[in-house]
Scaffold this active site. Sequence first.
Site, PDB file in Angstrom:
ATOM      1  N   ASP A   8      63.920  22.234-113.500  1.00  0.00           N
ATOM      2  CA  ASP A   8      64.350  23.227-112.510  1.00  0.00           C
ATOM      3  C   ASP A   8      65.490  22.583-111.705  1.00  0.00           C
ATOM      4  OD1 ASP A   8      63.195  21.501-110.657  1.00  0.00           O
ATOM      5  OD2 ASP A   8      61.874  23.009-109.764  1.00  0.00           O
ATOM      6  N   CYS A  65      61.080  18.218-112.483  1.00  0.00           N
ATOM      7  CA  CYS A  65      61.265  19.093-111.320  1.00  0.00           C
ATOM      8  C   CYS A  65      61.312  18.163-110.104  1.00  0.00           C
ATOM      9  CB  CYS A  65      60.185  20.181-111.232  1.00  0.00           C
ATOM     10  SG  CYS A  65      58.510  19.617-110.887  1.00  0.00           S
ATOM     11  N   THR A  67      59.039  17.017-108.003  1.00  0.00           N
ATOM     12  CA  THR A  67      57.986  15.996-108.053  1.00  0.00           C
ATOM     13  C   THR A  67      57.501  15.723-109.467  1.00  0.00           C
ATOM     14  OG1 THR A  67      56.330  17.720-107.834  1.00  0.00           O
ATOM     15  CG2 THR A  67      57.086  16.690-105.785  1.00  0.00           C
ATOM     16  N   GLY A  70      54.799  20.486-110.668  1.00  0.00           N
ATOM     17  CA  GLY A  70      54.770  21.897-111.092  1.00  0.00           C
ATOM     18  C   GLY A  70      55.138  22.070-112.550  1.00  0.00           C
ATOM     19  N   HIS A  98      47.310   5.875-125.352  1.00  0.00           N
ATOM     20  CA  HIS A  98      45.948   6.411-125.280  1.00  0.00           C
ATOM     21  C   HIS A  98      45.886   7.938-125.354  1.00  0.00           C
ATOM     22  CE1 HIS A  98      43.857   2.648-123.352  1.00  0.00           C
ATOM     23  NE2 HIS A  98      44.586   2.356-124.425  1.00  0.00           N
ATOM     24  N   HIS A 133      40.865   6.556-129.460  1.00  0.00           N
ATOM     25  CA  HIS A 133      41.605   7.507-128.620  1.00  0.00           C
ATOM     26  C   HIS A 133      41.840   8.844-129.331  1.00  0.00           C
ATOM     27  CE1 HIS A 133      42.085   4.216-125.912  1.00  0.00           C
ATOM     28  NE2 HIS A 133      42.677   3.501-126.847  1.00  0.00           N
ATOM     29  N   ARG A 136      39.123  11.393-128.575  1.00  0.00           N
ATOM     30  CA  ARG A 136      39.222  11.938-127.224  1.00  0.00           C
ATOM     31  C   ARG A 136      40.365  12.940-127.118  1.00  0.00           C
ATOM     32  NH1 ARG A 136      38.397   5.804-125.129  1.00  0.00           N
ATOM     33  NH2 ARG A 136      36.155   5.718-125.528  1.00  0.00           N
TER      34      ARG A 136
HETATM   35  C1  RB5 Z   1      61.236  23.201-105.954  1.00  0.00           C
HETATM   36  O1  RB5 Z   1      61.644  23.223-104.629  1.00  0.00           O
HETATM   37  C2  RB5 Z   1      60.031  22.308-106.111  1.00  0.00           C
HETATM   38  O2  RB5 Z   1      58.910  22.948-105.618  1.00  0.00           O
HETATM   39  C3  RB5 Z   1      59.852  21.931-107.560  1.00  0.00           C
HETATM   40  O3  RB5 Z   1      60.982  21.279-108.032  1.00  0.00           O
HETATM   41  C4  RB5 Z   1      58.691  21.028-107.907  1.00  0.00           C
HETATM   42  O4  RB5 Z   1      58.678  19.881-107.114  1.00  0.00           O
HETATM   43  C5  RB5 Z   1      57.376  21.665-108.008  1.00  0.00           C
HETATM   44  O5  RB5 Z   1      56.359  21.056-108.352  1.00  0.00           O
END
Ligand code: RB5
Length: 140
Positions: A8, A65, A67, A70, A98, A133, A136
């Site tokens: 994203d 993205c 973090t 998402g 694994h 592994h 699993r």
């Molecule tokens: C977008 O602002 C942000 O929410 C997205 O990039 C991500 O971090 C979501 O998990």
Amino acid sequence: MKIAIASDHGGYQLKEEIKKYLVSRSIEVLDLGTDSEESVDYPVYGKACAEAVASGQAERGIVCCGTGIGISIAANKVDGIRCALCTDVHMAEMSRKHNNANILALGGRTTETQAALDITAAWLDAGFEGGRHQKRVDML
Ligand code: RB5
């Protein structure tokens, strides 16, 4: 090897850096977007990458993205996908050895570029150990 890659807006810059790295290793890249830092919805891009891997269009995938959270959740909704959000090299190696992770997720706002490239390299180079592994992974 062919790698599908998607992000994203929050992962766009990192996706571009990873693309350059993959090309420098002569790895074929299937870029599924996004193409700018304009706000878009990560579920769309996580799904696109996951479907490319699940269908065999690409052998493995990388998603980014802000973090990595998402877009990894989105990718893991697709049958046959084992997407691992990794924040260090050890996690990347273990996700291959694994868990036989077929998609790597990274956070463009949480992981420095060089660290993300090191994680990518480790993830590309590590192989699944199979054995205990496999059972699993089959249970997933
Ligand atoms: C977008 O602002 C942000 O929410 C997205 O990039 C991500 O971090 C979501 O998990």
